[in-house]
Design a protein around this motif. Structure first.
Motif, PDB file in Angstrom:
ATOM      1  N   GLY A  18      -0.125  -6.226   6.115  1.00 50.88           N
ATOM      2  CA  GLY A  18      -0.289  -4.802   5.871  1.00 50.88           C
ATOM      3  C   GLY A  18      -1.483  -4.204   6.589  1.00 50.88           C
ATOM      4  O   GLY A  18      -2.277  -3.495   5.992  1.00 50.88           O
ATOM      5  N   GLY A  47       5.382  -5.846   7.396  1.00 48.63           N
ATOM      6  CA  GLY A  47       4.621  -5.142   6.368  1.00 48.63           C
ATOM      7  C   GLY A  47       3.435  -4.327   6.860  1.00 48.63           C
ATOM      8  O   GLY A  47       2.566  -3.974   6.072  1.00 48.63           O
ATOM      9  N   THR A  63       8.669   4.667   5.502  1.00 45.90           N
ATOM     10  CA  THR A  63       7.502   5.250   4.824  1.00 45.90           C
ATOM     11  C   THR A  63       6.217   4.753   5.471  1.00 45.90           C
ATOM     12  O   THR A  63       5.177   5.388   5.375  1.00 45.90           O
ATOM     13  CB  THR A  63       7.476   4.862   3.337  1.00 45.90           C
ATOM     14  N   ASN A  64       6.280   3.585   6.118  1.00 43.70           N
ATOM     15  CA  ASN A  64       5.082   3.015   6.724  1.00 43.70           C
ATOM     16  C   ASN A  64       4.932   3.361   8.203  1.00 43.70           C
ATOM     17  O   ASN A  64       4.168   2.730   8.913  1.00 43.70           O
ATOM     18  CB  ASN A  64       5.098   1.487   6.565  1.00 43.70           C
TER      19      ASN A  64
HETATM   20  C1  LIG Z   1       4.663  -0.576   3.538  1.00 42.19           C
HETATM   21  O1  LIG Z   1       3.444  -1.274   3.617  1.00 42.19           O
HETATM   22  C2  LIG Z   1       2.992  -1.792   2.411  1.00 42.19           C
HETATM   23  C3  LIG Z   1       1.656  -2.439   2.653  1.00 42.19           C
HETATM   24  O2  LIG Z   1       0.966  -1.876   3.703  1.00 42.19           O
HETATM   25  C4  LIG Z   1       3.996  -2.785   1.880  1.00 42.19           C
HETATM   26  O3  LIG Z   1       3.577  -3.278   0.629  1.00 42.19           O
HETATM   27  C5  LIG Z   1       5.353  -2.122   1.744  1.00 42.19           C
HETATM   28  O4  LIG Z   1       6.327  -3.085   1.403  1.00 42.19           O
HETATM   29  C6  LIG Z   1       5.764  -1.478   3.063  1.00 42.19           C
HETATM   30  N1  LIG Z   1       6.972  -0.718   2.875  1.00 42.19           N
HETATM   31  C7  LIG Z   1       8.045  -0.873   3.657  1.00 42.19           C
HETATM   32  C8  LIG Z   1       9.196   0.024   3.370  1.00 42.19           C
HETATM   33  O5  LIG Z   1       8.071  -1.668   4.562  1.00 42.19           O
END
Ligand SMILES: *[C@@H]1O[C@H](CO)[C@@H](O)[C@H](O)[C@H]1NC(C)=O
Ligand SMILES: *[C@@H]1O[C@H](CO)[C@@H](O)[C@H](O)[C@H]1NC(C)=O
Ligand SMILES: *[C@@H]1O[C@H](CO)[C@@H](O)[C@H](O)[C@H]1NC(C)=O
Length: 512
Positions: A18, A47, A63-64
Motif C-alpha cells: 500500500g 494494493g 478507488t486507489n
Molecule cells: C486500496 O489500497 C488500500 C491500501 O492502500 C487497500 O487496503 C485496498 O484494498 C485497496 N483497494 C483496492 C480496491 O484495491
C-alpha cells in the motif's frame, strides 16, 4: 486467522504494501498512456495507491487510482496534432528540432497549469516514490517537492538514444537507431549514418536542455537542479525493450527490460465481435494504424486504395477508423471507431494484423503470434517494420508509394506463406517462457526501489563517465602519442647509429 497472519507477515516482510505512488507521464501520447496504465494495473493489484498526472483520460477505474488530467486542447487541438504528426515524417534533423520545440512549449504549458498547482498543494509527505516517463523532463523536480522521494524512470519508447546517454546505455553507437530501417548487422556506411543520428540526437538535446532548464527553474526556483543531474538521480529505467521481441541488446543493470507489459492474455470479447471472429470461415484480418496514424488524416484516394485491395480478399476485415462514415464499403469490411486490439489478436481466427508497427502493436502481435503487414510512418515504426521483415514475422509496404495492387499482393503473400505464422508462433512461445511476466518484473523493480530507496549502486560507473572516457578517446590518444614517441625515439637512435657508422666508414676510407 492463519490467512490474516500470512498476509500480515507478507506485509511486514516486503514492507511496501500500500505505498503511495506518484506517476507522472506528461507526454500527450495515447500509446504511452496505454503502456503506463498496464503498469498502473499491476501496481493496483498489489494494493498500492496511485496518483497519476498526465494529459490522457484514465481507462482504469479504481478507488486507489486518482488521475489529475492536465488540459491540452489549447496547446494541441486536432489540427495542430495532424500538423505535428505530419512534421514527424520530415528528415531526421528537423524532426529532432520539431520534437524539442514542442517539448519546451509543452513544459511551459504544463508548468502554468492549475492542475499542477493542485498537486503541489498536497502535503509534502504524500508520496513514497515517483514513477516518471523520462521522454519529457519538466516535472522531475516534483521528487524534490515531495521530500526527495526516489525516482523510477520509464521509457515506453524503448532503447532511446536520448536516454541511452544518461542511463549508460552506450551500445547505441553500434546499434541501429529506431528511426533507421536497419537490422542489427549494419554495413560500414550504415554504421556511419547510425552514428550521425546518435550524435544529432544528443546535440539537439544538449542545445535545448539549456532552455528547458530555464523554463523549469522559472517554476521551481533558481536553485533547482539541471535536467542532467535529475537524470543521474533516477536509479532505474523500466524500458519497453525485450531481447526476444526486439533485436537483443547488452542492457546494463540500471535498465530493466519490461518490453511487452501491455501484451497479455485476452479478456472476454464483446459478444458481437466474438461472433464475427468465431463464425468467420476464411479468417479475419485486423487493421488498425494505432492512436496517432488513423487513416482519417489521409485523402480519399488513399482510403480507396485500401478499400480496393480489401475487396479482393475473402477474409473479413475489422478496421479501426475514427473518421466520418465511408460510402461504398465492401461487405467483408467492418469499420468501427474502436476495437479491443489485444483481445482480438488473441483469437485463433485472426490471420494477419495490418499495423503501423508502433511498439505496443508490434509487441501485442508477437505475444499472440499474429504475422503482420506493416505500414510504418515515422520514428520507431520504421525500425520495427524492418525487425519484422528480418525475423521473418511479416512484410511491410511503403505508405507513400502504396497502390492497391502492392497492398493486395503483400497481404496475400503473408496469408499464403506458412513461414510467417510459424515464426511468429515460435517467437510467442519463447517470449512467454520466462520465470515472470514483463508486468510482474516491472512491479517487482518498482517495489524494489520502494524497499531500498537508493539503488544507485546498481548502476555501471560508465553511466557517469564523460563521452571521451567511455569511448576510450583519451586512452587512444595517449596510446597513439606513446607509440609515436617510441617510434620517433627508435628512429632517431637508429639514424644516429647509422650516421656514426657511415662517419666511421668514411673516416676509414679517408685513412686508407
Ligand atoms: C486500496 O489500497 C488500500 C491500501 O492502500 C487497500 O487496503 C485496498 O484494498 C485497496 N483497494 C483496492 C480496491 O484495491
Ligand atoms: C491515495 O492518494 C490520494 C491522493 O491522490 C489521497 O487523497 C488518498 O488519501 C490516498 N489513499 C490512501 C489510502 O493513502
Ligand atoms: C554504494 O556503495 C558504496 C561503496 O562502493 C557505499 O559506500 C555506499 O553506501 C553504497 N550506497 C548504497 C545506497 O548502497
Amino acid at each position: 486467522m492463519l490467512n490474516l497472519l500470512l498476509v500480515l507477515c507478507a506485509t511486514v516482510l516486503n514492507g511496501v504494501f500500500g505505498a503511495n505512488i506518484l506517476f507522472a507521464t506528461v507526454l500527450p501520447s495515447p500509446s504511452h498512456h496505454i503502456w503506463h496504465e498496464a503498469i498502473v494495473e499491476g501496481l493496483l493489484k498489489n494494493g498500492h495507491n496511485i496518483t497519476l498526472i498526465g494529459h490522457e483520460k484514465p481507462v482504469i477505474k479504481s478507488t486507489n487510482y486518482t488521475v489529475l488530467q492536465l488540459e491540452i486542447e489549447d496547446l494541441l487541438n486536432d489540427e495542430a496534432k495532424a500538423e505535428f504528426i505530419s512534421s514527424l515524417q520530415q528528415p531526421f534533423l528537423s524532426v529532432q528540432f520539431e520534437m524539442w520545440e514542442f517539448t519546451v512549449e509543452l513544459a511551459k504549458h504544463d508548468l502554468d497549469s492549475p492542475i499542477l498547482t493542485r498537486l503541489m498543494e498536497y502535503p509534502t509527505d504524500s508520496f513514497d516514490i515517483l514513477i516518471y516517463d523520462m521522454v519529457v523532463p519538466h516535472l522531475l523536480p516534483l521528487s524534490d517537492h515531495f521530500g526527495m522521494i526516489p525516482i523510477v524512470g520509464t521509457s515506453p519508447y524503448g532503447s532511446n538514444p536520448m536516454l541511452a546517454e544518461s542511463f549508460g546505455h552506450h551500445f547505441y553507437t553500434y546499434f541501429p537507431n529506431s528511426a533507421l530501417p536497419y537490422a542489427d548487422d549494419m554495413s560500414f556506411l550504415q554504421r556511419v549514418e547510425n552514428y550521425m543520428y546518435y550524435i544529432i540526437t544528443l546535440g539537439v538535446k544538449c542545445y535545448y536542455s539549456k532552455t528547458m532548464n530555464e523554463v523549469i527553474q522559472e517554476k521551481f526556483g533558481k536553485d533547482t537542479s539541471s535536467i542532467a543531474s535529475y537524470e543521474n538521480r533516477v536509479g532505474l529505467l523500466l524500458s519497453n525493450y525485450d531481447p526476444i521481441l526486439d533485436f537483443p541488446e547488452p542492457v546494463p543493470p540500471q535498465i530493466i527490460p519490461v518490453g511487452g507489459v501491455n501484451a497479455r492474455p485476452a479478456k472476454k470479447l464483446p459478444q458481437d465481435i466474438k461472433e464475427i471472429l468465431d463464425n468467420s470461415k476464411d479468417g479475419v484480418i485486423f487493421f488498425s494504424l494505432g492512436t496517432n496514424m488513423d487513416l482519417s488524416f489521409w485523402s480519399m484516394d488513399t482510403i480507396k486504395t485500401f478499400l480496393t485491395a480489401f475487396s479482393k480478399l475473402k477474409q473479413t476485415i475489422l478496421w479501426k477508423y475514427i473518421g466520418d462514415d465511408l460510402i461504398g464499403v465492401p461487405k467483408n469490411i467492418i469499420i468501427r471507431k474502436w476495437y479491443p486490439q489485444n483481445d482480438i489478436l488473441a483469437h485463433k481466427n485472426v490471420k494477419i494484423f495490418i499495423t503501423h508497427n508502433g511498439a505496443l502493436s508490434t509487441h501485442e502481435a508477437m505475444y499472440h503470434g499474429v504475422p503482420t503487414v506493416g505500414i510504418p510512418f515515422f520514428m520507431d515504426q520504421i525500425n520495427n517494420a524492418k525487425k519484422m521483415e528480418t525475423k521473418g514475422l511479416g512484410r511491410s509496404v511503403d505508405f507513400h508509394t502504396l497502390t492497391a495492387e502492392i497492398l493486395y499482393k503483400t497481404i496475400d503473400e503473408v496469408l499464403q506463406n506458412p513461414m510467417y505464422k510459424q515464426n511468429m508462433k515460435r517467437l510467442s512461445r519463447q517470449f512467454r517462457d520466462r520465470p515472470e511476466t514483463a508486468l510482474e518484473r516491472a512491479v517487482f523493480w518498482i517495489e524494489y526501489a520502494l524497499r531500498h530507496k537508493d539503488v544507485s549502486n546498481l548502476s555501471t560507473k560508465g553511466r557517469y563517465m564523460s563521452v571521451y572516457q567511455r569511448e576510450n578517446l583519451d586512452v587512444l590518444v595517449f596510446l597513439g602519442l606513446s607509440m609515436f614517441i617510441v617510434i620517433y625515439v627508435l628512429f632517431s637512435i637508429s639514424t644516429w647509429f647509422a650516421d656514426k657508422a657511415i662517419f666511421r666508414r668514411d673516416k676509414k676510407v679517408k685513412q686508407h
